[in-house]
Design a protein around this motif. Structure first.
Motif, PDB file in Angstrom:
ATOM      1  N   ARG A 153       0.825  -1.205   0.000  1.00 49.34           N
ATOM      2  CA  ARG A 153       0.000   0.000   0.000  1.00 49.34           C
ATOM      3  C   ARG A 153       0.856   1.251   0.000  1.00 49.34           C
ATOM      4  O   ARG A 153       2.069   1.203   0.269  1.00 49.34           O
ATOM      5  CB  ARG A 153      -0.911   0.010   1.227  1.00 49.34           C
ATOM      6  CG  ARG A 153      -0.156   0.038   2.561  1.00 49.34           C
ATOM      7  CD  ARG A 153      -1.086   0.419   3.691  1.00 49.34           C
ATOM      8  NE  ARG A 153      -0.492   0.371   5.015  1.00 49.34           N
ATOM      9  CZ  ARG A 153       0.323   1.292   5.530  1.00 49.34           C
ATOM     10  NH1 ARG A 153       0.684   2.329   4.800  1.00 49.34           N
ATOM     11  NH2 ARG A 153       0.796   1.173   6.756  1.00 49.34           N
ATOM     12  N   PRO A 154       0.244   2.403  -0.281  1.00 50.21           N
ATOM     13  CA  PRO A 154       0.974   3.667  -0.137  1.00 50.21           C
ATOM     14  C   PRO A 154       1.244   3.952   1.344  1.00 50.21           C
ATOM     15  O   PRO A 154       0.397   3.682   2.208  1.00 50.21           O
ATOM     16  CB  PRO A 154       0.030   4.709  -0.732  1.00 50.21           C
ATOM     17  CG  PRO A 154      -0.952   3.930  -1.554  1.00 50.21           C
ATOM     18  CD  PRO A 154      -1.087   2.614  -0.873  1.00 50.21           C
ATOM     19  N   ALA A 155       2.420   4.504   1.626  1.00 45.49           N
ATOM     20  CA  ALA A 155       2.753   4.869   3.005  1.00 45.49           C
ATOM     21  C   ALA A 155       1.897   6.047   3.472  1.00 45.49           C
ATOM     22  O   ALA A 155       1.416   6.857   2.672  1.00 45.49           O
ATOM     23  CB  ALA A 155       4.229   5.225   3.098  1.00 45.49           C
ATOM     24  N   THR A 156       1.735   6.138   4.792  1.00 45.18           N
ATOM     25  CA  THR A 156       0.966   7.203   5.434  1.00 45.18           C
ATOM     26  C   THR A 156       1.859   7.927   6.438  1.00 45.18           C
ATOM     27  O   THR A 156       2.923   7.428   6.820  1.00 45.18           O
ATOM     28  CB  THR A 156      -0.261   6.634   6.169  1.00 45.18           C
ATOM     29  OG1 THR A 156       0.195   5.884   7.308  1.00 45.18           O
ATOM     30  CG2 THR A 156      -1.077   5.718   5.257  1.00 45.18           C
ATOM     31  N   PRO A 157       1.454   9.097   6.920  1.00 48.17           N
ATOM     32  CA  PRO A 157       2.288   9.844   7.876  1.00 48.17           C
ATOM     33  C   PRO A 157       2.535   9.101   9.188  1.00 48.17           C
ATOM     34  O   PRO A 157       3.512   9.392   9.885  1.00 48.17           O
ATOM     35  CB  PRO A 157       1.487  11.131   8.111  1.00 48.17           C
ATOM     36  CG  PRO A 157       0.647  11.288   6.888  1.00 48.17           C
ATOM     37  CD  PRO A 157       0.290   9.895   6.472  1.00 48.17           C
ATOM     38  N   GLU A 158       1.672   8.160   9.534  1.00 48.89           N
ATOM     39  CA  GLU A 158       1.821   7.439  10.795  1.00 48.89           C
ATOM     40  C   GLU A 158       2.824   6.284  10.720  1.00 48.89           C
ATOM     41  O   GLU A 158       3.218   5.720  11.744  1.00 48.89           O
ATOM     42  CB  GLU A 158       0.464   6.876  11.248  1.00 48.89           C
ATOM     43  CG  GLU A 158      -0.566   7.935  11.629  1.00 48.89           C
ATOM     44  CD  GLU A 158      -1.179   8.612  10.412  1.00 48.89           C
ATOM     45  OE1 GLU A 158      -1.230   7.972   9.330  1.00 48.89           O
ATOM     46  OE2 GLU A 158      -1.592   9.787  10.529  1.00 48.89           O
ATOM     47  N   ASP A 159       3.233   5.904   9.523  1.00 55.27           N
ATOM     48  CA  ASP A 159       4.081   4.732   9.340  1.00 55.27           C
ATOM     49  C   ASP A 159       5.495   4.941   9.878  1.00 55.27           C
ATOM     50  O   ASP A 159       6.037   6.048   9.815  1.00 55.27           O
ATOM     51  CB  ASP A 159       4.170   4.365   7.860  1.00 55.27           C
ATOM     52  CG  ASP A 159       2.893   3.764   7.319  1.00 55.27           C
ATOM     53  OD1 ASP A 159       2.110   3.219   8.111  1.00 55.27           O
ATOM     54  OD2 ASP A 159       2.680   3.835   6.090  1.00 55.27           O
ATOM     55  N   ARG A 160       6.086   3.844  10.350  1.00 52.22           N
ATOM     56  CA  ARG A 160       7.455   3.863  10.827  1.00 52.22           C
ATOM     57  C   ARG A 160       8.183   2.617  10.332  1.00 52.22           C
ATOM     58  O   ARG A 160       7.577   1.555  10.177  1.00 52.22           O
ATOM     59  CB  ARG A 160       7.506   3.921  12.358  1.00 52.22           C
ATOM     60  CG  ARG A 160       6.871   5.170  12.961  1.00 52.22           C
ATOM     61  CD  ARG A 160       7.644   6.425  12.599  1.00 52.22           C
ATOM     62  NE  ARG A 160       7.077   7.639  13.189  1.00 52.22           N
ATOM     63  CZ  ARG A 160       6.173   8.422  12.596  1.00 52.22           C
ATOM     64  NH1 ARG A 160       5.714   8.113  11.383  1.00 52.22           N
ATOM     65  NH2 ARG A 160       5.731   9.495  13.202  1.00 52.22           N
ATOM     66  N   PHE A 161       9.509   2.749  10.118  1.00 50.83           N
ATOM     67  CA  PHE A 161      10.317   1.673   9.543  1.00 50.83           C
ATOM     68  C   PHE A 161      11.644   1.583  10.281  1.00 50.83           C
ATOM     69  O   PHE A 161      12.310   2.603  10.503  1.00 50.83           O
ATOM     70  CB  PHE A 161      10.568   1.962   8.057  1.00 50.83           C
ATOM     71  CG  PHE A 161      11.493   0.989   7.380  1.00 50.83           C
ATOM     72  CD1 PHE A 161      11.057  -0.279   7.020  1.00 50.83           C
ATOM     73  CD2 PHE A 161      12.806   1.349   7.077  1.00 50.83           C
ATOM     74  CE1 PHE A 161      11.913  -1.171   6.380  1.00 50.83           C
ATOM     75  CE2 PHE A 161      13.656   0.469   6.429  1.00 50.83           C
ATOM     76  CZ  PHE A 161      13.214  -0.798   6.084  1.00 50.83           C
TER      77      PHE A 161
END
Length: 242
Positions: free
Chosen positions: A132-140
């Protein structure tokens, strides 16, 4: 509990020819030496040395991924698709890294068939993983850097479970937490294309090649296919021995 792997509707619409061949190995013994994987790596290195395996950004296997990266805002010459980086390294240096049997097996398959390849430890996945497209809440958390945290760019295509991103830039880099290591006993391997310029048969041949390398070291190896038109696959963590 099985893990479902799905493709987000936005990714389905934007990359309608995307295809992922999934190879699931359970009862995996990823310790010790895998002679089959070493032989496969050595064969690719020999073929690169004679010019039978080459690297060019103009080849469809690489050019199509460069176009996809640009479409979601990534410069593919700064942040290279995995198949691009691995083939480039092979042709320029003449040698591929040795990590562990399962990783060596998918690296050898990736360069042999010129398709991106990756894997997750299946026991470290939750109930739902999505491309999916990344969102502002995502972390890696990058592979090899367990204390680092990155925030993917909004719209960058990622594999993710919840807000935990498992790959950056679709297939550029893997997460530390879900990496395949010697202790891994169940894994899902992904072999990918983004465009019909790369034939589907190349992916099925690559899946057969990888299956043959995994089979001597696993109780079960099964396959499934994920496409924009068939965007859901269920990955059981246990299979009957085949």
């Amino acid at each position: 509990m099985p893990t479902s792997l799905t493709v987000h509707p936005d990714v389905q619409a934007r990359f309608s020819d995307m295809r992922v061949e999934l190879v699931v190995a359970t009862g995996l013994d990823n310790t010790g030496h895998w002679p089959e994987a070493e032989s496969a790596l050595a064969a690719t290195e020999a073929d690169a040395g004679t010019g039978a395996i080459t690297w060019s950004e103009d080849e469809p296997a690489i050019a199509t991924w460069h176009a996809a990266y640009r479409a979601f805002g990534t410069n593919p010459r700064r942040t290279r698709p995995s198949v691009d980086a691995l083939l480039r390294r092979l042709v320029r240096q003449g040698r591929l890294p040795r990590v562990n049997g399962a990783v060596d097996a998918y690296n050898a398959t990736s360069v042999r068939f010129a398709v991106p390849a990756g894997a997750f430890d299946l026991d470290r996945l939750g109930a739902h993983v999505e491309i999916r497209p990344a969102t502002p809440e995502d972390r890696f958390t990058p592979l090899g850097e367990p204390d680092e945290v990155e925030v993917p760019g909004v719209g960058e295509v990622v594999y993710a479970q919840g807000t935990e991103v498992l790959t950056r830039h679709w297939n550029h880099r893997d997460s530390h937490a879900t990496r395949v290591q010697e202790s891994t006993t169940s894994a899902v391997f992904m072999l990918e294309r983004i465009s019909a310029d790369v034939p589907a048969e190349r992916l099925t041949d690559a899946a057969a090649h990888l299956t043959a390398l995994l089979a001597p070291h696993a109780a079960s190896v099964t396959t499934a296919t994920l496409t924009a038109d068939a965007p859901v696959a269920h990955l059981a963590t246990r299979h009957a021995v085949q």
